[in-house]
Design a protein around this motif. Sequence first.
Motif, short mmCIF file in Angstrom:
data_model
loop_
_atom_site.label_atom_id
_atom_site.label_comp_id
_atom_site.label_asym_id
_atom_site.label_seq_id
_atom_site.Cartn_x
_atom_site.Cartn_y
_atom_site.Cartn_z
N ASP A 8 0.84 -1.20 0.00
CA ASP A 8 0.00 0.00 0.00
C ASP A 8 0.87 1.25 0.00
O ASP A 8 1.93 1.29 0.65
CB ASP A 8 -0.89 0.01 1.24
CG ASP A 8 -1.88 -1.14 1.25
OD1 ASP A 8 -1.94 -1.89 0.25
OD2 ASP A 8 -2.57 -1.31 2.27
N ASP A 9 0.40 2.29 -0.68
CA ASP A 9 1.19 3.52 -0.74
C ASP A 9 1.40 4.12 0.64
O ASP A 9 2.43 4.75 0.91
CB ASP A 9 0.54 4.55 -1.68
CG ASP A 9 -0.90 4.88 -1.34
OD1 ASP A 9 -1.43 4.37 -0.32
OD2 ASP A 9 -1.52 5.66 -2.09
N THR A 10 0.47 3.89 1.56
CA THR A 10 0.62 4.39 2.93
C THR A 10 1.82 3.75 3.62
O THR A 10 2.61 4.42 4.28
CB THR A 10 -0.65 4.08 3.75
OG1 THR A 10 -0.96 2.68 3.61
CG2 THR A 10 -1.83 4.90 3.29
N ALA B 101 9.94 4.45 2.94
CA ALA B 101 10.86 5.38 2.27
C ALA B 101 11.36 6.45 3.23
O ALA B 101 12.51 6.91 3.13
CB ALA B 101 10.17 6.03 1.07
N ALA B 102 10.51 6.84 4.18
CA ALA B 102 10.92 7.85 5.16
C ALA B 102 12.02 7.34 6.08
O ALA B 102 12.77 8.12 6.66
CB ALA B 102 9.71 8.29 5.98
N GLN B 103 12.12 6.01 6.20
CA GLN B 103 13.13 5.42 7.08
C GLN B 103 14.41 5.04 6.34
O GLN B 103 15.39 4.66 6.99
CB GLN B 103 12.55 4.16 7.73
CG GLN B 103 11.35 4.41 8.62
CD GLN B 103 10.73 3.12 9.11
OE1 GLN B 103 11.30 2.41 9.93
NE2 GLN B 103 9.56 2.79 8.60
N TYR C 244 17.95 5.51 0.90
CA TYR C 244 18.40 4.83 -0.31
C TYR C 244 17.24 4.14 -1.04
O TYR C 244 17.45 3.34 -1.94
CB TYR C 244 19.49 3.81 0.04
CG TYR C 244 20.69 4.45 0.67
CD1 TYR C 244 21.66 5.08 -0.12
CD2 TYR C 244 20.85 4.48 2.05
CE1 TYR C 244 22.75 5.70 0.46
CE2 TYR C 244 21.94 5.11 2.64
CZ TYR C 244 22.88 5.72 1.84
OH TYR C 244 23.96 6.35 2.42
N ALA C 245 16.02 4.46 -0.63
CA ALA C 245 14.84 3.86 -1.25
C ALA C 245 13.94 4.93 -1.85
O ALA C 245 13.97 6.09 -1.42
CB ALA C 245 14.06 3.05 -0.21
N LYS C 246 13.15 4.54 -2.82
CA LYS C 246 12.16 5.45 -3.40
C LYS C 246 10.94 4.64 -3.82
O LYS C 246 11.03 3.44 -4.12
CB LYS C 246 12.73 6.18 -4.62
CG LYS C 246 13.03 5.27 -5.82
CD LYS C 246 13.55 6.06 -7.02
CE LYS C 246 13.82 5.14 -8.22
NZ LYS C 246 14.35 5.90 -9.38
N VAL C 247 9.78 5.29 -3.82
CA VAL C 247 8.55 4.67 -4.29
C VAL C 247 8.38 5.06 -5.75
O VAL C 247 8.50 6.23 -6.11
CB VAL C 247 7.34 5.14 -3.45
CG1 VAL C 247 6.06 4.48 -3.98
CG2 VAL C 247 7.55 4.81 -1.98
N LEU D 196 -0.57 11.34 7.30
CA LEU D 196 -0.42 10.87 5.92
C LEU D 196 -0.27 11.95 4.86
O LEU D 196 0.38 11.73 3.83
CB LEU D 196 -1.61 9.97 5.56
CG LEU D 196 -1.76 8.70 6.42
CD1 LEU D 196 -3.01 7.94 6.00
CD2 LEU D 196 -0.53 7.81 6.30
N GLU D 197 -0.86 13.12 5.09
CA GLU D 197 -0.81 14.16 4.07
C GLU D 197 0.61 14.58 3.68
O GLU D 197 0.85 14.83 2.49
CB GLU D 197 -1.61 15.39 4.52
CG GLU D 197 -1.72 16.46 3.44
CD GLU D 197 -2.60 17.62 3.87
OE1 GLU D 197 -2.08 18.74 3.96
OE2 GLU D 197 -3.80 17.39 4.13
N PRO D 198 1.58 14.68 4.61
CA PRO D 198 2.92 15.10 4.21
C PRO D 198 3.53 14.22 3.12
O PRO D 198 4.29 14.71 2.27
CB PRO D 198 3.71 14.98 5.52
CG PRO D 198 2.69 15.24 6.58
CD PRO D 198 1.46 14.55 6.07
N ALA D 199 3.21 12.93 3.10
CA ALA D 199 3.79 12.02 2.11
C ALA D 199 2.85 11.75 0.94
O ALA D 199 3.31 11.56 -0.20
CB ALA D 199 4.16 10.69 2.77
N LEU D 200 1.55 11.77 1.18
CA LEU D 200 0.60 11.34 0.16
C LEU D 200 -0.24 12.47 -0.42
O LEU D 200 -0.99 12.25 -1.38
CB LEU D 200 -0.32 10.27 0.74
CG LEU D 200 0.38 9.00 1.25
CD1 LEU D 200 -0.62 8.06 1.90
CD2 LEU D 200 1.12 8.30 0.12
N GLY D 201 -0.15 13.66 0.13
CA GLY D 201 -0.94 14.76 -0.38
C GLY D 201 -2.33 14.80 0.20
O GLY D 201 -2.71 13.98 1.04
N LYS D 202 -3.10 15.77 -0.23
CA LYS D 202 -4.44 15.97 0.31
C LYS D 202 -5.38 14.84 -0.07
O LYS D 202 -5.24 14.22 -1.13
CB LYS D 202 -5.00 17.31 -0.17
CG LYS D 202 -4.25 18.52 0.36
CD LYS D 202 -4.92 19.83 -0.04
CE LYS D 202 -4.17 21.03 0.49
NZ LYS D 202 -4.10 21.03 1.97
#
Length: 315
Positions: free
Chosen positions: A236-238, A244-246, A249-252, A299-305
């Motif tokens: 899940d994107d959540t 990724a925040a941890q 060296y990773a990206k979604v 969740l908004e900081p990473a996934l938007g509104k």
Amino acid sequence: MKKLIAASVAVLMTVTACGSGAYDATVIPPKPQPKAAAAPVAPAPCGDTKNPLRSYAPENVSLSSPTLKKIIERKRLIAGVSADSLNLGSRNPISGEIEGFDIDMVKAVAKAIFGTDVGHLELRVISSPQRIPVLQNNEVDIVARNMTINCVRWQQIAFSAEYYHSGQKTLVPRDSTAKSTTDPELDGQTICAPAGSTSLDNLQKVNPRVKTITADTDTGCLVLFQSGKAYGISGDDTVLAGDAAQDPYAKVLKEKAFSAEPYGLGINKDNTDFVQFVNQVLANIKANGEWAASYKKWLEPALGKATAPAPVYGR
């Protein structure tokens, strides 16, 4: 060296989160199928023709209903949650408290029952494969662990109305040139997805050419990724936003979500009175701004509104 430090941090988080620690690799080889374009994976149609998002309408809600009476007599609500899914349900390394968007959902339920969640909410850390059994065995009253509503699960447990709409993507090393989960670069690569999850099934459908490996927890997949046992993680994107925040060296992958993952709070299928009560709580926090405040924080900081999904009743 930095990669090893990141892996060590993830292992530490797992230990402090009281997780199962079961990270032994279960590798499933790729299926020999021809390449095909990805298509969104939607929940399977229900055999009884009912929309899987349909839950029980919050009618005749009462604290004197059978399930609520048991919870009140016990003086606490018992909830099955994650403690290693950053921003959904994870243990704060400073305070030691489990916090996140999913945790706010069960806190709201406890407050509606007792007037406060303090002293009246017991959080039990469970893995993905444990979500359904702990409800069937009445070990917990409710599960808030980014669980997708679908027809197969409705045969085993009951769900609240949808409280968040997620979708599946894939996380890879930052230097990967892959553009999507179906990119040829991922063919033959080992990708981790949590055991007992829709993410594993979806991944195998969308790209049967990858090798899949499983872990019981989200951090389990992150540890396998950071230790080099998995090239990527699909989920899940959540959850991936927290991974990724941890790990710098990773990206979604910047791809369109290839599945629909409507989250519901899991409840024993016999406790329909409690489902109705929980649906009233969800309707209240969506209306009074509590849902929006929780989403904005976690969740908004990473996934938007985003806006709260509208409930669907009629079951």
